[in-house]
Motif scaffolding. Structure first.
Motif, PDB file in Angstrom:
ATOM      1  N   LEU A 134      72.634  51.565  48.569  1.00 35.64           N
ATOM      2  CA  LEU A 134      72.092  52.840  48.091  1.00 35.64           C
ATOM      3  C   LEU A 134      72.055  52.893  46.561  1.00 35.64           C
ATOM      4  CD1 LEU A 134      73.785  55.377  50.558  1.00 35.64           C
ATOM      5  CD2 LEU A 134      71.414  54.576  50.569  1.00 35.64           C
ATOM      6  N   CYS A 135      73.086  52.372  45.907  1.00 36.25           N
ATOM      7  CA  CYS A 135      73.108  52.366  44.441  1.00 36.25           C
ATOM      8  C   CYS A 135      71.975  51.508  43.878  1.00 36.25           C
ATOM      9  CB  CYS A 135      74.454  51.841  43.932  1.00 36.25           C
ATOM     10  SG  CYS A 135      75.822  53.002  44.119  1.00 36.25           S
ATOM     11  N   LEU A 136      71.745  50.359  44.476  1.00 36.75           N
ATOM     12  CA  LEU A 136      70.673  49.486  44.003  1.00 36.75           C
ATOM     13  C   LEU A 136      69.305  50.131  44.163  1.00 36.75           C
ATOM     14  CD1 LEU A 136      71.928  46.054  45.396  1.00 36.75           C
ATOM     15  CD2 LEU A 136      71.766  46.715  42.991  1.00 36.75           C
ATOM     16  N   ILE A 137      69.161  50.984  45.163  1.00 36.94           N
ATOM     17  CA  ILE A 137      67.866  51.625  45.409  1.00 36.94           C
ATOM     18  C   ILE A 137      67.684  52.878  44.568  1.00 36.94           C
ATOM     19  CG2 ILE A 137      66.441  52.795  47.149  1.00 36.94           C
ATOM     20  CD1 ILE A 137      67.771  50.976  49.254  1.00 36.94           C
ATOM     21  N   PHE A 138      68.719  53.735  44.494  1.00 40.96           N
ATOM     22  CA  PHE A 138      68.534  55.074  43.933  1.00 40.96           C
ATOM     23  C   PHE A 138      69.122  55.303  42.543  1.00 40.96           C
ATOM     24  CE2 PHE A 138      68.354  55.815  48.581  1.00 40.96           C
ATOM     25  CZ  PHE A 138      67.071  56.343  48.651  1.00 40.96           C
ATOM     26  N   LEU A 139      70.126  54.538  42.139  1.00 45.16           N
ATOM     27  CA  LEU A 139      70.767  54.793  40.849  1.00 45.16           C
ATOM     28  C   LEU A 139      69.813  54.458  39.709  1.00 45.16           C
ATOM     29  CD1 LEU A 139      73.542  55.744  39.836  1.00 45.16           C
ATOM     30  CD2 LEU A 139      74.214  53.352  39.676  1.00 45.16           C
ATOM     31  N   ARG A 140      69.819  55.307  38.667  1.00 43.14           N
ATOM     32  CA  ARG A 140      68.921  55.096  37.536  1.00 43.14           C
ATOM     33  C   ARG A 140      69.702  55.013  36.239  1.00 43.14           C
ATOM     34  NH1 ARG A 140      66.463  53.316  40.838  1.00 43.14           N
ATOM     35  NH2 ARG A 140      64.435  53.908  41.694  1.00 43.14           N
ATOM     36  N   GLY A 141      69.008  54.620  35.172  1.00 45.10           N
ATOM     37  CA  GLY A 141      69.651  54.395  33.883  1.00 45.10           C
ATOM     38  C   GLY A 141      70.102  55.662  33.216  1.00 45.10           C
TER      39      GLY A 141
END
Length: 387
Positions: free
Chosen positions: A160-167
């Motif tokens: 989920l982090c790889l898909i949704f987390l942003r800078g």
């Protein structure tokens, strides 16, 4: 979830030892191998976050550490377990520098105390979840079930982090993938002193996290469930106090350095008080005070790092300093295990823990404002008024 994964060892340690044939004194080696991996990944994780971006490092960190949690749940020997514990730590530690890099991107310096307080709530919440869930899972099934459960959740969260987390909005994630220059960090005296202080502070915190369950059951004779309740209360008190102390540090006029010193002294005093307790009722009274003191220094110290290092090196500085901080976590499980194994003294073990935050006050006193090229002192997060 990296904190849940780490804290699972505390309530599971005795059962793992019985299953794999490891003596009580040798159980500290499992925690030490975890923290060796954790220290190594902190050194490189923050650097990679500054280079490749926080999202990638955070996502891969939790995904891979969760995978080795699953592997540890399949361990059939001491050696196999030690290898998998080291691998869990090796990948879990990279998340810290990546998280700090993202927060430095998102928040201005005067707001970072609150942000870091929320971020660091994870360590306390992880401790609470592990101690609330693991003893019951062990009673109903086995210690392996807890490692399988948290491993699956960690892997899913990593995806989920790889898909949704942003800078971040303040400073975009690196596009040119320029390798950070870390030599200025090695010459930064204030960062070095902050590293020494964190070493002593985490000596007390993670020494307690690693050994408190076992010391209360083996040294005092209370049940594993009662010991788990004490640790749950210890961790619960910190969940709300971390964001609160972060907000306070942003709002009051006291310097973050001085506020940290006061907290470290209180932490050492509560560990001494805990060492003198002799039954579950006394532990329950002291636990919330100890939980607050054992954790609220971390968001304040963490908020000092990006300003001392500069935002472009925030991940590298946080990872490097936390790696040094975690040396206290790496050494203390084995040391306390040796002390308790040699003396069977609950009180002496906790007095050894109390020495860490007490000695940490010395390097905190040595932190001073940075100097500009004109020779005038300029305030930094360590010594400026917290707001």
């Amino acid at each position: 979830m990296t904190s849940v994964d780490r804290a699972t060892w505390g309530p599971a340690a005795g059962f793992v030892g019985e299953d794999l044939g490891v003596a009580v004194a040798g159980l500290g080696l499992f925690a030490t191998t975890y923290y060796i991996g954790y220290v190594v990944s902190n050194l490189f994780g923050g650097f990679l976050a500054d280079w490749l971006g926080g999202r990638l490092i955070v996502g891969l960190s939790i995904l891979l550490s969760g995978s080795f949690m699953l592997a540890f749940g399949e361990s059939t020997s001491k050696d196999m377990g030690l290898v998998f514990q080291a691998c869990v730590g090796l990948f879990a530690g990279a998340e810290f520098g990546g998280g700090v890099r993202l927060i430095a991107n998102w928040f201005r310096p005067e707001k970072r105390g609150t942000a870091m307080g929320i971020f660091m709530t994870a360590t306390s919440l992880g401790l609470v979840i592990a101690n609330a869930v693991v003893p019951s899972l062990i009673q109903q099934s086995s210690w392996r079930t807890s490692y399988h459960l948290f491993g699956f959740i960690s892997v899913g969260l990593g995806v989920l982090c790889l898909i949704f987390l942003r800078g971040g909005k303040r400073q975009a994630e690196p596009q040119e993938k320029t390798r950070p220059q870390i030599m200025p960090l090695l010459r930064n005296r204030n960062l070095l002193m902050l590293g020494l202080a964190g070493f002593g502070a985490l000596w007390g915190t993670y020494g307690f996290v690693t050994w408190s369950n076992l010391l209360m059951t083996k040294g005092i004779g209370i049940s594993p469930v009662q010991a788990g309740v004490v640790v749950v209360i210890f961790g619960s008190a910190a969940i709300f106090s971390k964001p609160l102390i972060g907000f306070v540090s942003d709002a009051i006029k006291m310097t973050r350095r001085n506020l940290t010193i006061i907290i470290l002294l209180a932490f050492s005093a509560t560990l001494v008080a805990f060492s003198m307790a002799s039954n579950s009722v006394q532990f329950l009274w002291i636990a919330p005070l100890l939980g607050i003191a054992a954790y609220i220094y971390s968001p304040i110290m963490l908020a000092m790092i990006p300003t001392l290092a500069g935002e472009k090196l925030a991940g590298s500085a946080a990872g490097g300093i936390n790696a040094f901080w975690q040396l206290g976590s790496t050494i203390v499980p084995t040391v306390i295990g040796m002390i308790f194994g040699a003396t069977s003294s609950f009180q002496l073990a906790f007095l050894a823990l109390a020495a860490g935050p007490l000695l940490a006050v010395i390097p905190m006193l040595a932190i001073r404002p940075a100097n500009t090229t004109s020779g005038k002192n300029v305030p930094v997060a360590a010594t400026e008024p917290a707001r």
